[in-house]
Write an enzyme that holds these catalytic residues in place. Structure first.
Site, mmCIF file in Angstrom:
data_model
loop_
_atom_site.group_PDB
_atom_site.id
_atom_site.type_symbol
_atom_site.label_atom_id
_atom_site.label_comp_id
_atom_site.label_asym_id
_atom_site.label_seq_id
_atom_site.Cartn_x
_atom_site.Cartn_y
_atom_site.Cartn_z
ATOM 1 N N GLY B 83 0.814 -1.200 0.000
ATOM 2 C CA GLY B 83 0.000 0.000 0.000
ATOM 3 C C GLY B 83 0.850 1.254 0.000
ATOM 4 N N SER B 178 4.912 -5.548 -3.144
ATOM 5 C CA SER B 178 4.715 -4.118 -3.334
ATOM 6 C C SER B 178 5.312 -3.316 -2.170
ATOM 7 C CB SER B 178 3.219 -3.844 -3.511
ATOM 8 O OG SER B 178 3.002 -2.552 -4.016
ATOM 9 N N TYR B 179 4.512 -2.548 -1.454
ATOM 10 C CA TYR B 179 5.079 -1.783 -0.342
ATOM 11 C C TYR B 179 5.568 -2.706 0.787
ATOM 12 C CZ TYR B 179 6.098 2.250 2.544
ATOM 13 O OH TYR B 179 6.758 3.208 3.290
ATOM 14 N N ASP B 376 3.975 -6.068 -14.806
ATOM 15 C CA ASP B 376 3.654 -4.995 -13.866
ATOM 16 C C ASP B 376 4.372 -3.707 -14.241
ATOM 17 O OD1 ASP B 376 3.029 -3.465 -11.619
ATOM 18 O OD2 ASP B 376 4.608 -4.376 -10.399
ATOM 19 N N HIS B 433 1.650 -7.488 -10.986
ATOM 20 C CA HIS B 433 2.089 -6.965 -9.694
ATOM 21 C C HIS B 433 1.716 -7.970 -8.604
ATOM 22 C CE1 HIS B 433 3.323 -3.663 -7.094
ATOM 23 N NE2 HIS B 433 2.223 -3.789 -6.387
#
Lengths: 466, 466
Positions: B83, B178-179, B376, B433
């Site tokens: 996020g 991701s984050y 991605d 992703h």
């Protein structure tokens, strides 16, 4: 449907028996009544030979398929596959944009609901002689190159129109892919030249469209390695070596360091279909065994039958298929194969730069579309896009359509840009080197826009934020 | 299955009645007996809260799912979505690698046959407080950042192990995407630090794996535009402007020319799912209407239900689902959503460079895998691959596995390279992703190799030339 008035009274009984299945002015003897295992369709097919050199006995095989509906109102499109030396009937007609695909067992046909004959009458030609069922009785004819291929095709077309006089004045589009990036511009150039000198008939060429075309060998080759790198297929280090040590403008004199790096890049990608880096590969040994055993060889990856090429070869070598197509009339001493090992094509021709020829065609007000399936590492969009931009600069064209997505079924079909209202570059999202093979629906949509002289649609009905 | 010896005699009758459905030392009250619309399965699920700060009333929600078979012999894996502020339960557990996906009507569940619980016990945590059903009674707790997120997670894990003492010494893997490229290394770092100072319990971390991870904001952002360009999504001209005018190492001070070019690039790609440039997009208005009308909203693109995120949100907001999960015990004044609008995450933390932290982790002999779905555009392989190479250089690691394809089901699953036997970079071909979402089978194969400490397989059974 065209009436049967041309039929002689003596044929009346036969017509009543077999039905009126051919068209006034079309060659009755070339009518393909039905292909083995073919589903019933409402359009007609013709196939056969056109002699281009009677003295040498050089003859080109064609497959013509009418538009699915109202063929009289639709244009005529020529499609050529590349190679050089690969079959337009096997490629374009029976695995890409024609009305039929082979079935998984290689013994029949299934409908391609996204065939380009929804939008146009389609003509596929095995060119040059030596490809597919095209042949010459003079073996030295198989030593050929861009120039003779183009001039043979002009002769072919003139004589083919004698068989199909109704189509002579029809809007005529020239299309193809890969090495047809050479064939089609050179043919268009030869046709324009013919038109200038002809006091009689003039070809009614309305546009040319070439997919993943070889346009400038150095740029297109360098794009392959840029594509490998940007798609995760080679390392930063290998790309670094290639960038530093490879001079692609001088392909015949690459350094050892460069050659080694290219070799490594090619080797580690030997297990991927470089024509479509997304698709799985088909393992020939398995599929060939399955075809012999009459099992279904179909292997689906991303919705595509990746073994279709083997099924096609199996189908085309069935004697009843060749008979139905009026093919192989001289009993060729070899099997039908997708790409010819017979043709000895002048390899220096691959280095001919197509931009000056395309410039001439466009200056003659003929629209040119270059399209590119974005999953192709062999002639990737990364070269084609830059070459089109260069061509626009050579033409002093301004951008008449800024680079933007185009839409099909409310999704992005690819990206498109246009220069001087005559030069279009379009990608097809998720498509391969063989664009209509991997993305039939998007490809048909693009082709329809092209033949209707329309830009690719600008918008979807929906907003991503709604 | 573990015996029920721990059960008191007084519970014997109840056990006979409802069956022995929980495990010795596991919290009975957190057992998820059955989720609404859930197919019958052989493994157990637990869900509930762990308080991380009693004074403030800060509590994190978790979902734990046993390995499909022989959970006692399998490791424990933590998965965190990124996020910052997005749900690991909604993302990882119910649309990526957990055992269930929502059904098309958003009212039930279907089996994910490629769940990572084939290889490991799985723990998903809503982190930090404010994400999903995790909350705090002190609203200032929602002002958070990397450091407090990591320290809360250490407290969470210690207390969660109190609930599941059997798992305390189990091989423990930290994963995410991701984050979570920030979350996971920082958590691993905090855990290593805890282990050094603890005289008692020490975490048994055996490796970390992060997919399409944010590692270095400047490089990762610049990679997005390189990806756009190399995938045909922006023009040569726009890329030229970006290359010349954008200094991504100074993201907070971009020039106007640069900002305009980035804005244009982002705008023309607004109709593509940038997290997976191949997939079609889901149109929310249509799917939300269909979900209300109890119709199937499932929309398949490339074999993936692209509307799954909407079906998931619908499912998670059914009161009976929250009840079955023991979720939302405080009646939160907002709906469950995938990414929190409540969390006020310190935005400067995104600029923290993860390479020094990863270096520390690897120097502690903890294996690190960085993997990357190659479709991605948001955190593309083009940045991650280079950052991993840089990290290898910082560690003075040599290449222990040259860049090469890896295989799954005889096809190329992606490409892989390894440095110093501890640092692996792998792409997943055709993945997004959210790697397990778009390529479940290849993702599970990669994860299994990772938890078994094995390299990704080097070969197929077949040769492309055979």
């Amino acid at each position: 449907m065209v009436s049967c008035r041309a039929l002689a009274v003596t044929m009346a009984l036969m017509v009543v028996t077999v039905g009126c299945n051919f068209v006034k002015g079309y060659p009755e003897e070339d009518l393909v009544v039905r292909l083995p295992g073919q589903p019933k369709v409402g359009f007609r097919q013709y196939a056969g030979y056109v002699n281009v050199d009677s003295k040498n006995g050089r003859s080109l095989f064609y497959y013509f398929v009418e538009a699915d509906k109202q063929p009289d109102t639709k244009p005529l499109t020529l499609w050529l596959n590349g190679g050089p030396g690969c079959s337009s009937v096997g490629g374009g007609a029976f695995t890409e944009l024609g009305p039929f695909y082979p079935t998984g067992d290689g013994r029949g046909l299934r409908i391609n609901s996204m065939s380009w004959n929804k939008a146009s009458n389609l003509l596929f030609v095995e060119s040059p002689a030596g490809v597919g069922w095209s042949y010459s009785n003079t073996s030295s004819d198989y030593n050929t190159g861009d120039e003779t291929t183009a001039s043979d095709m002009v002769v072919f077309l003139l004589r083919w129109f004698d068989k199909f006089p109704e189509l002579k004045s029809r809007d005529f589009f020239l299309t193809g892919e890969s090495y047809a990036g050479h064939y089609i511009p050179q043919l268009a150039d030869a046709i324009l030249s013919y038109n200038i000198h002809s006091t009689g008939y003039k070809f009614n060429v309305k546009g040319i469209a070439i997919g993943n075309p070889l346009l400038e060998l150095g740029r297109d080759t360098s794009a392959t390695y840029e594509f490998f790198w940007s798609h995760g297929m080679i390392s930063d280090e290998t790309r670094g070596t290639i960038t530093t040590h490879c001079d692609f403008s001088n392909l015949h004199n690459l350094s050892q360091v460069c050659s080694d790096a290219l070799k490594e890049a090619d080797t580690i990608n030997g297990y991927v279909n470089n024509y479509d880096v997304l698709l799985d590969v088909c393992y020939p040994s398995i599929v060939q065994q399955e075809l012999r055993l009459k099992q279904m060889a179909t292997k689906i990856s991303m919705g595509v039958d990746v073994c279709m090429t083997y099924e096609r070869k199996f189908y085309f070598n069935l004697p009843e298929v060749q008979q139905a197509l009026h093919a192989n009339r001289t009993r060729l001493p070899y099997q039908w194969s997708m790409c010819s090992s017979l043709v000895n094509y002048r390899d220096t021709d691959a280095s001919i730069n197509m931009l000056p020829i395309l410039k001439r065609i466009i200056q003659n007000k003929t629209p040119v579309w270059i399209f590119s399936g974005d999953q192709d590492a062999v002639v990737p969009l990364l070269g084609s896009r830059t070459l089109v931009l260069e061509l626009a600069h050579h033409l002093n064209f301004s951008t008449t359509l800024p680079y933007r997505p185009w839409f099909h079924k409310d999704q992005v079909g690819g990206w498109v840009t246009e220069y001087g209202k005559l030069l279009t570059f379009a990608t097809v999202r998720g498509a391969a080197h063989m664009v209509p093979y991997a993305q039939p629906s998007r490809a048909l949509h693009m082709f329809s826009s092209f033949v209707h002289g329309r830009r690719l649609p600008n918008n979807t009905h929906y907003s991503p934020d709604e």
